[in-house]
Design an enzyme around this catalytic site. Sequence first.
Site, PDB file in Angstrom:
ATOM      1  CG  ASN A 137      -1.956  -1.089   1.141  1.00 21.43           C
ATOM      2  OD1 ASN A 137      -2.327  -1.533   0.059  1.00 21.43           O
ATOM      3  ND2 ASN A 137      -2.398  -1.554   2.292  1.00 21.43           N
ATOM      4  CB  CYS A 138       4.422   1.846   0.455  1.00 19.07           C
ATOM      5  SG  CYS A 138       5.710   3.103   0.334  1.00 19.07           S
ATOM      6  CG  ASP A 139       0.968   6.474  -2.457  1.00 19.32           C
ATOM      7  OD1 ASP A 139       0.213   5.511  -2.742  1.00 19.32           O
ATOM      8  OD2 ASP A 139       0.548   7.533  -1.963  1.00 19.32           O
TER       9      ASP A 139
ATOM     10  NE  ARG B 170      -0.372   0.918  -4.069  1.00 18.20           N
ATOM     11  CZ  ARG B 170      -1.518   1.393  -3.641  1.00 18.20           C
ATOM     12  NH1 ARG B 170      -1.966   2.561  -4.080  1.00 18.20           N
ATOM     13  NH2 ARG B 170      -2.233   0.721  -2.776  1.00 18.20           N
TER      14      ARG B 170
END
Length: 105
Positions: free
Chosen positions: A8-10, A13
């Site tokens: 879930n880490c931008d 990603r």
Amino acid sequence: MILYGLKNCDTCRKALKKLPDCQLSDVRAEGVPETVLTDAFAQFGDRLLNTRSTTWRGLSAEDRDRPPLELIGEHPALMKRPLIKTEDALYLGWDKSTQAALGVA
């Protein structure tokens, strides 16, 4: 190539998008192998610990004084992300120098 981070880490990603052959290892679900953590700490020292995270801010002063590897073992989200392992090197973070070293424009 393995990217140790959070799904879930931008930032993780973004890195995965630029590195299609990279495999994500979610540190919350799978952890980080002890040898990889030890090597990363030897190379990056205290920079491996993300002291800007909400997890860090939630720790007591007593907990913050504990050894970084012990803290990361208990709270994997405290590791700065991403930690990228290639066959012969480790990279921490997703800045321009990491991108250049990995051949990403």
